[in-house]
Design a protein around this motif. Structure first.
Motif, PDB file in Angstrom:
ATOM      1  N   ILE A  38      -7.932   5.439   6.693  1.00  0.00           N
ATOM      2  CA  ILE A  38      -7.335   5.056   8.146  1.00  0.00           C
ATOM      3  C   ILE A  38      -6.267   4.155   8.063  1.00  0.00           C
ATOM      4  CG2 ILE A  38      -8.165   3.631  10.220  1.00  0.00           C
ATOM      5  CD1 ILE A  38     -10.843   5.066   9.995  1.00  0.00           C
ATOM      6  N   ILE A  39      -6.431   3.179   7.107  1.00  0.00           N
ATOM      7  CA  ILE A  39      -5.253   2.279   6.827  1.00  0.00           C
ATOM      8  C   ILE A  39      -3.962   3.117   6.658  1.00  0.00           C
ATOM      9  CG2 ILE A  39      -4.517   0.333   5.211  1.00  0.00           C
ATOM     10  CD1 ILE A  39      -7.144  -0.741   5.355  1.00  0.00           C
ATOM     11  N   LEU A  40      -3.987   3.807   5.448  1.00  0.00           N
ATOM     12  CA  LEU A  40      -2.985   4.386   5.095  1.00  0.00           C
ATOM     13  C   LEU A  40      -2.209   5.515   6.078  1.00  0.00           C
ATOM     14  CD1 LEU A  40      -3.714   5.426   1.330  1.00  0.00           C
ATOM     15  CD2 LEU A  40      -2.132   3.957   2.146  1.00  0.00           C
ATOM     16  N   VAL A  41      -3.080   5.983   7.175  1.00  0.00           N
ATOM     17  CA  VAL A  41      -2.577   6.935   8.158  1.00  0.00           C
ATOM     18  C   VAL A  41      -1.804   5.889   9.017  1.00  0.00           C
ATOM     19  CG1 VAL A  41      -3.163   8.145   9.912  1.00  0.00           C
ATOM     20  CG2 VAL A  41      -4.056   8.759   7.880  1.00  0.00           C
ATOM     21  N   GLY A  42      -2.502   4.918   9.522  1.00  0.00           N
ATOM     22  CA  GLY A  42      -1.690   3.973  10.444  1.00  0.00           C
ATOM     23  C   GLY A  42      -0.553   3.445   9.923  1.00  0.00           C
ATOM     24  N   VAL A  43      -0.403   2.886   8.647  1.00  0.00           N
ATOM     25  CA  VAL A  43       0.711   2.442   8.102  1.00  0.00           C
ATOM     26  C   VAL A  43       1.952   3.400   8.024  1.00  0.00           C
ATOM     27  CG1 VAL A  43       1.911   1.525   6.019  1.00  0.00           C
ATOM     28  CG2 VAL A  43      -0.346   0.450   6.850  1.00  0.00           C
ATOM     29  N   GLY A  44       1.324   4.781   7.600  1.00  0.00           N
ATOM     30  CA  GLY A  44       2.362   5.756   7.627  1.00  0.00           C
ATOM     31  C   GLY A  44       3.030   5.943   9.008  1.00  0.00           C
ATOM     32  N   LEU A  45       1.995   5.972  10.265  1.00  0.00           N
ATOM     33  CA  LEU A  45       2.752   6.220  11.523  1.00  0.00           C
ATOM     34  C   LEU A  45       3.692   4.799  11.832  1.00  0.00           C
ATOM     35  CD1 LEU A  45      -0.469   7.518  13.434  1.00  0.00           C
ATOM     36  CD2 LEU A  45       1.475   8.795  12.932  1.00  0.00           C
ATOM     37  N   VAL A  46       3.590   3.733  11.425  1.00  0.00           N
ATOM     38  CA  VAL A  46       4.292   2.794  11.608  1.00  0.00           C
ATOM     39  C   VAL A  46       5.292   2.889  11.051  1.00  0.00           C
ATOM     40  CG1 VAL A  46       4.461   0.152  11.284  1.00  0.00           C
ATOM     41  CG2 VAL A  46       2.273   1.245  12.342  1.00  0.00           C
ATOM     42  N   ILE A  47       5.537   3.160   9.528  1.00  0.00           N
ATOM     43  CA  ILE A  47       6.520   3.440   8.932  1.00  0.00           C
ATOM     44  C   ILE A  47       7.575   4.431   9.456  1.00  0.00           C
ATOM     45  CG2 ILE A  47       7.668   3.775   6.757  1.00  0.00           C
ATOM     46  CD1 ILE A  47       5.253   1.936   5.640  1.00  0.00           C
ATOM     47  N   TYR A  48       6.901   5.633  10.182  1.00  0.00           N
ATOM     48  CA  TYR A  48       7.704   6.785  10.540  1.00  0.00           C
ATOM     49  C   TYR A  48       8.329   6.384  11.614  1.00  0.00           C
ATOM     50  CZ  TYR A  48       8.482  11.321  12.308  1.00  0.00           C
ATOM     51  OH  TYR A  48       8.973  12.365  12.886  1.00  0.00           O
ATOM     52  N   PHE A  49       7.743   5.711  12.504  1.00  0.00           N
ATOM     53  CA  PHE A  49       8.412   5.068  13.979  1.00  0.00           C
ATOM     54  C   PHE A  49       9.153   3.802  13.694  1.00  0.00           C
ATOM     55  CE2 PHE A  49       5.078   8.090  15.371  1.00  0.00           C
ATOM     56  CZ  PHE A  49       5.729   9.018  16.134  1.00  0.00           C
ATOM     57  N   LEU A  81       5.897  -5.821  10.567  1.00  0.00           N
ATOM     58  CA  LEU A  81       5.564  -4.626  10.570  1.00  0.00           C
ATOM     59  C   LEU A  81       5.117  -4.206   9.158  1.00  0.00           C
ATOM     60  CD1 LEU A  81       6.791  -2.523  13.372  1.00  0.00           C
ATOM     61  CD2 LEU A  81       4.473  -3.465  13.167  1.00  0.00           C
ATOM     62  N   LEU A  82       6.312  -4.345   8.272  1.00  0.00           N
ATOM     63  CA  LEU A  82       6.148  -4.177   6.928  1.00  0.00           C
ATOM     64  C   LEU A  82       5.321  -5.040   5.962  1.00  0.00           C
ATOM     65  CD1 LEU A  82       9.878  -3.094   6.037  1.00  0.00           C
ATOM     66  CD2 LEU A  82       7.978  -1.657   6.193  1.00  0.00           C
ATOM     67  N   LEU A  83       5.383  -6.198   6.426  1.00  0.00           N
ATOM     68  CA  LEU A  83       4.633  -7.345   5.670  1.00  0.00           C
ATOM     69  C   LEU A  83       3.138  -7.070   6.184  1.00  0.00           C
ATOM     70  CD1 LEU A  83       7.010 -10.448   5.767  1.00  0.00           C
ATOM     71  CD2 LEU A  83       6.269  -9.109   3.994  1.00  0.00           C
ATOM     72  N   GLY A  84       2.782  -6.533   7.494  1.00  0.00           N
ATOM     73  CA  GLY A  84       1.508  -6.489   7.845  1.00  0.00           C
ATOM     74  C   GLY A  84       0.983  -5.457   6.954  1.00  0.00           C
ATOM     75  N   PHE A  85       1.638  -4.435   6.333  1.00  0.00           N
ATOM     76  CA  PHE A  85       0.887  -3.437   5.504  1.00  0.00           C
ATOM     77  C   PHE A  85       0.229  -4.151   4.252  1.00  0.00           C
ATOM     78  CE2 PHE A  85       1.572  -0.795   1.577  1.00  0.00           C
ATOM     79  CZ  PHE A  85       0.743  -0.038   1.594  1.00  0.00           C
ATOM     80  N   PHE A  86       1.088  -5.280   3.773  1.00  0.00           N
ATOM     81  CA  PHE A  86       0.356  -5.972   2.684  1.00  0.00           C
ATOM     82  C   PHE A  86      -0.438  -6.671   2.942  1.00  0.00           C
ATOM     83  CE2 PHE A  86       4.791  -4.635   1.053  1.00  0.00           C
ATOM     84  CZ  PHE A  86       4.493  -3.792   0.152  1.00  0.00           C
ATOM     85  N   ALA A  87      -0.480  -7.632   4.226  1.00  0.00           N
ATOM     86  CA  ALA A  87      -1.467  -8.495   4.583  1.00  0.00           C
ATOM     87  C   ALA A  87      -2.773  -7.871   4.893  1.00  0.00           C
ATOM     88  CB  ALA A  87      -1.011  -8.953   5.953  1.00  0.00           C
ATOM     89  N   ILE A  88      -2.770  -6.583   5.153  1.00  0.00           N
ATOM     90  CA  ILE A  88      -4.125  -6.006   5.500  1.00  0.00           C
ATOM     91  C   ILE A  88      -4.628  -6.011   4.224  1.00  0.00           C
ATOM     92  CG2 ILE A  88      -5.259  -3.649   5.853  1.00  0.00           C
ATOM     93  CD1 ILE A  88      -2.840  -3.228   8.062  1.00  0.00           C
ATOM     94  N   PHE A  89      -4.165  -5.429   3.091  1.00  0.00           N
ATOM     95  CA  PHE A  89      -4.767  -5.221   1.873  1.00  0.00           C
ATOM     96  C   PHE A  89      -5.206  -6.631   1.156  1.00  0.00           C
ATOM     97  CE2 PHE A  89      -2.956  -0.659   2.362  1.00  0.00           C
ATOM     98  CZ  PHE A  89      -4.215  -0.285   1.899  1.00  0.00           C
TER      99      PHE A  89
END
Length: 68
Positions: free
Chosen positions: A14-25, A48-56
């Motif tokens: 779920i996290i990877l799909v969400g991040v993929g959508l954010v990076i795509y748009f 948005l990019l730092l949010g990816f690392f913050a989640i993990f």
């Protein structure tokens, strides 16, 4: 597959799909915000990019707190 590992795999998916959508748009979103303010577009893109690392990072802290 144990229920715990299945839950972790679903969460990661779920996290990877969400991040993929954010990076795509992300380029479209940053360009749209950039029409109003280039500084705000930079801040939004960086957040948005730092949010990816913050989640993990937060997930790792949670796991360490639970003793895993």
């Amino acid at each position: 597959m144990s229920p715990e590992s299945r839950s972790q795999a679903i969460a990661a998916g779920i996290i990877l799909v969400g991040v993929g959508l954010v990076i795509y748009f992300l380029p479209t979103l940053v360009l749209w915000i950039g029409n109003y303010s280039p500084v705000l577009a930079f801040v939004a893109g960086a957040a948005l990019l730092l949010g990816f690392f913050a989640i993990f990072w937060l997930r790792a802290r949670y796991q360490r707190g639970r003793g895993k």
